[in-house]
Design a protein around this motif. Structure first.
Motif, PDB file in Angstrom:
ATOM      1  N   LEU A 163       0.833  -1.199   0.000  1.00  0.00           N
ATOM      2  CA  LEU A 163       0.000   0.000   0.000  1.00  0.00           C
ATOM      3  C   LEU A 163       0.868   1.249   0.000  1.00  0.00           C
ATOM      4  CD1 LEU A 163      -2.773  -1.046   2.552  1.00  0.00           C
ATOM      5  CD2 LEU A 163      -2.585  -1.537   0.108  1.00  0.00           C
ATOM      6  N   ARG A 164       1.929   1.239   0.775  1.00  0.00           N
ATOM      7  CA  ARG A 164       2.818   2.396   0.857  1.00  0.00           C
ATOM      8  C   ARG A 164       3.509   2.665  -0.477  1.00  0.00           C
ATOM      9  NH1 ARG A 164       5.367   1.035   5.041  1.00  0.00           N
ATOM     10  NH2 ARG A 164       4.539   2.533   6.521  1.00  0.00           N
ATOM     11  N   GLN A 165       3.815   1.617  -1.236  1.00  0.00           N
ATOM     12  CA  GLN A 165       4.564   1.775  -2.481  1.00  0.00           C
ATOM     13  C   GLN A 165       3.693   1.979  -3.710  1.00  0.00           C
ATOM     14  OE1 GLN A 165       7.596   2.327  -2.478  1.00  0.00           O
ATOM     15  NE2 GLN A 165       8.403   1.457  -0.587  1.00  0.00           N
ATOM     16  N   MET A 166       2.379   1.969  -3.543  1.00  0.00           N
ATOM     17  CA  MET A 166       1.508   2.226  -4.694  1.00  0.00           C
ATOM     18  C   MET A 166       1.785   3.626  -5.256  1.00  0.00           C
ATOM     19  SD  MET A 166      -0.763   0.023  -5.886  1.00  0.00           S
ATOM     20  CE  MET A 166      -0.886  -1.742  -5.548  1.00  0.00           C
ATOM     21  N   PRO A 167       1.484   3.843  -6.544  1.00  0.00           N
ATOM     22  CA  PRO A 167       1.717   5.170  -7.120  1.00  0.00           C
ATOM     23  C   PRO A 167       0.988   6.264  -6.342  1.00  0.00           C
ATOM     24  CG  PRO A 167       1.170   3.588  -8.837  1.00  0.00           C
ATOM     25  CD  PRO A 167       0.945   2.894  -7.540  1.00  0.00           C
ATOM     26  N   ARG A 168       1.559   7.449  -6.391  1.00  0.00           N
ATOM     27  CA  ARG A 168       0.914   8.590  -5.737  1.00  0.00           C
ATOM     28  C   ARG A 168      -0.500   8.775  -6.290  1.00  0.00           C
ATOM     29  NH1 ARG A 168       4.422  13.849  -6.171  1.00  0.00           N
ATOM     30  NH2 ARG A 168       2.643  14.581  -4.930  1.00  0.00           N
ATOM     31  N   ARG A 169      -1.385   9.181  -5.404  1.00  0.00           N
ATOM     32  CA  ARG A 169      -2.789   9.432  -5.733  1.00  0.00           C
ATOM     33  C   ARG A 169      -3.569   8.155  -6.004  1.00  0.00           C
ATOM     34  NH1 ARG A 169       0.022  13.514  -8.153  1.00  0.00           N
ATOM     35  NH2 ARG A 169       0.059  12.477 -10.155  1.00  0.00           N
ATOM     36  N   THR A 170      -3.000   6.982  -5.687  1.00  0.00           N
ATOM     37  CA  THR A 170      -3.787   5.750  -5.773  1.00  0.00           C
ATOM     38  C   THR A 170      -4.925   5.804  -4.756  1.00  0.00           C
ATOM     39  OG1 THR A 170      -1.932   4.390  -6.520  1.00  0.00           O
ATOM     40  CG2 THR A 170      -3.742   3.238  -5.457  1.00  0.00           C
ATOM     41  N   ARG A 171      -6.102   5.464  -5.190  1.00  0.00           N
ATOM     42  CA  ARG A 171      -7.272   5.433  -4.300  1.00  0.00           C
ATOM     43  C   ARG A 171      -7.379   4.055  -3.674  1.00  0.00           C
ATOM     44  NH1 ARG A 171     -12.887   4.363  -5.910  1.00  0.00           N
ATOM     45  NH2 ARG A 171     -14.288   4.960  -4.190  1.00  0.00           N
ATOM     46  N   ILE A 172      -7.345   3.995  -2.353  1.00  0.00           N
ATOM     47  CA  ILE A 172      -7.448   2.736  -1.623  1.00  0.00           C
ATOM     48  C   ILE A 172      -8.876   2.572  -1.137  1.00  0.00           C
ATOM     49  CG2 ILE A 172      -6.575   1.338   0.281  1.00  0.00           C
ATOM     50  CD1 ILE A 172      -4.463   1.945  -1.815  1.00  0.00           C
ATOM     51  N   VAL A 173      -9.512   1.462  -1.509  1.00  0.00           N
ATOM     52  CA  VAL A 173     -10.888   1.182  -1.125  1.00  0.00           C
ATOM     53  C   VAL A 173     -10.875   0.068  -0.084  1.00  0.00           C
ATOM     54  CG1 VAL A 173     -13.153   0.383  -1.899  1.00  0.00           C
ATOM     55  CG2 VAL A 173     -11.777   1.888  -3.365  1.00  0.00           C
ATOM     56  N   GLY A 174     -11.492   0.324   1.059  1.00  0.00           N
ATOM     57  CA  GLY A 174     -11.529  -0.665   2.128  1.00  0.00           C
ATOM     58  C   GLY A 174     -10.865  -0.124   3.374  1.00  0.00           C
ATOM     59  N   ARG A 175     -10.981  -0.878   4.422  1.00  0.00           N
ATOM     60  CA  ARG A 175     -10.423  -0.458   5.705  1.00  0.00           C
ATOM     61  C   ARG A 175      -8.935  -0.812   5.762  1.00  0.00           C
ATOM     62  NH1 ARG A 175      -9.416  -2.633  10.712  1.00  0.00           N
ATOM     63  NH2 ARG A 175      -9.630  -1.190  12.477  1.00  0.00           N
ATOM     64  N   ILE A 176      -8.109   0.210   5.851  1.00  0.00           N
ATOM     65  CA  ILE A 176      -6.670  -0.013   5.952  1.00  0.00           C
ATOM     66  C   ILE A 176      -6.361  -0.499   7.363  1.00  0.00           C
ATOM     67  CG2 ILE A 176      -4.392   1.061   5.848  1.00  0.00           C
ATOM     68  CD1 ILE A 176      -5.490   3.005   3.818  1.00  0.00           C
ATOM     69  N   PRO A 177      -5.753  -1.666   7.499  1.00  0.00           N
ATOM     70  CA  PRO A 177      -5.493  -2.198   8.842  1.00  0.00           C
ATOM     71  C   PRO A 177      -4.433  -1.386   9.565  1.00  0.00           C
ATOM     72  CG  PRO A 177      -4.468  -3.582   7.179  1.00  0.00           C
ATOM     73  CD  PRO A 177      -5.290  -2.563   6.432  1.00  0.00           C
ATOM     74  N   PRO A 178      -4.471  -1.416  10.895  1.00  0.00           N
ATOM     75  CA  PRO A 178      -3.413  -0.726  11.649  1.00  0.00           C
ATOM     76  C   PRO A 178      -2.069  -1.373  11.374  1.00  0.00           C
ATOM     77  CG  PRO A 178      -4.751  -2.106  13.097  1.00  0.00           C
ATOM     78  CD  PRO A 178      -5.444  -2.078  11.776  1.00  0.00           C
ATOM     79  N   GLU A 179      -1.043  -0.551  11.389  1.00  0.00           N
ATOM     80  CA  GLU A 179       0.285  -1.046  11.056  1.00  0.00           C
ATOM     81  C   GLU A 179       0.977  -1.564  12.301  1.00  0.00           C
ATOM     82  OE1 GLU A 179       4.296   0.511   8.771  1.00  0.00           O
ATOM     83  OE2 GLU A 179       2.379   1.464   8.442  1.00  0.00           O
ATOM     84  N   GLU A 180       1.272  -2.843  12.301  1.00  0.00           N
ATOM     85  CA  GLU A 180       2.018  -3.483  13.385  1.00  0.00           C
ATOM     86  C   GLU A 180       3.299  -4.039  12.774  1.00  0.00           C
ATOM     87  OE1 GLU A 180      -0.471  -6.379  15.173  1.00  0.00           O
ATOM     88  OE2 GLU A 180      -2.058  -4.951  15.721  1.00  0.00           O
ATOM     89  N   ARG A 181       4.419  -3.448  13.107  1.00  0.00           N
ATOM     90  CA  ARG A 181       5.650  -3.736  12.383  1.00  0.00           C
ATOM     91  C   ARG A 181       6.734  -4.250  13.324  1.00  0.00           C
ATOM     92  NH1 ARG A 181       7.390  -2.326   7.182  1.00  0.00           N
ATOM     93  NH2 ARG A 181       5.296  -1.510   6.955  1.00  0.00           N
TER      94      ARG A 181
END
Length: 285
Positions: free
Chosen positions: A79-97
């Motif tokens: 998700l982070r590396q998608m092209p700029r202005r990419t529209r993300i549809v859905g609930r982005i999960p919390p980041e646990e790294r």
């Protein structure tokens, strides 16, 4: 244009056939029904997204319905590396790294500027996973794919890499997987730059030729990379190399005792070169 990804390893196991339900001037990558994904899926998603973005298509990415799949895409930086202005549809999960540098290399753009850094990270991953005897050979095989993408697949549309090791507990066998997907000119066009190979007319011919010793699209006396890649890795287990370019693909499987290759024609078109390397250690290792 809509690219629907369904089930386990969709880009690795099946042809990706885009449809034009959303219109030819936009791209929807629909991962709603996705299951288990491998490095080739991750790098391939990014390669397709950047190809569309470079063609001035708005990109939309639909997250998986399965929370674990969505979390994995988040963890692997897709998700982070998608092209700029990419529209993300859905609930982005919390980041646990957690720090898993010894087990995985997140999806990353691959360029001349960062290839040495990525090769170093990949080398550390390989060293952590393999015994000393196998590590250097497998690392050289991985680096060959990185070098090929940077040297022969360079383009302003980008190349992408991701890697992971698996214990085999849930995935069948312990192994290393590496994927490198570039949006370059492809193997056929590269080889045809050399006058000796201008007789080649199909992607299948180019793939067969590229696996032979001494074959290159340059005037240099070189071209042993892919054959050396197979030769080095097969001494320490089972190595599988899968290459796609244009309308062709080749799958090579090699062990210390035998080697086989299968060349086929795909229904879809791969822009540039997609390379997927899998290496398994012998059972006793």
């Amino acid at each position: 244009m809509e690219l629907v990804l369904i089930g386990d390893t969709p880009l690795a196991s099946a042809a990706a056939i885009p449809t034009f339900e959303t219109g030819p001037d936009a791209l929807l990558i629909d991962a709603w029904h996705i299951g288990f994904v491998c490095p080739l899926d991750l790098a391939g998603m990014l390669a397709i997204a950047y190809w569309a973005s470079a063609a001035a298509m708005p990109v939309t990415f639909r997250l998986p319905r399965e929370p674990n799949a969505a979390s994995y895409l988040q963890r692997m930086d897709v998700l982070r590396q998608m092209p700029r202005r990419t529209r993300i549809v859905g609930r982005i999960p919390p980041e646990e790294r957690a720090n898993l540098r010894h087990r995985l290399l997140e999806a990353s753009p691959l360029t001349e500027a960062n290839v040495n850094d990525l090769a170093e990270r990949l080398g550390s991953l390989v060293t952590a996973y393999y015994p000393k005897s196998a590590g250097p050979a497998v690392a050289r095989a991985c680096n060959e794919l990185l070098d090929n993408a940077v040297e022969h697949g360079a383009s302003n549309v980008g190349a992408f890499i991701t890697a992971q090791t698996y214990t085999g507990t849930t995935t069948g066998s312990p192994r290393l997987e590496l994927a490198v997907c570039d949006n370059g000119i492809g193997i056929l066009s590269h080889l045809r730059q050399n006058p000796e190979h201008q007789h080649l007319t199909t992607d299948e011919q180019a793939l067969k030729k590229a696996m032979k010793d001494g074959i290159t699209g340059t005037s240099d006396k070189r071209g042993y990379g892919l054959s050396d890649l197979i030769g080095g890795g097969r001494k320490h287990g089972t190595i599988r190399l899968h290459l796609r370019t244009g309308a062709g693909e080749i799958s090579v499987t090699a062990t210390s005792r035998n080697q086989s290759a299968e060349v086929s024609t795909r229904r879809d078109i791969t822009r540039g070169v997609w390379a997927w390397l899998t290496h398994e250690l012998p059972a006793q290792a």
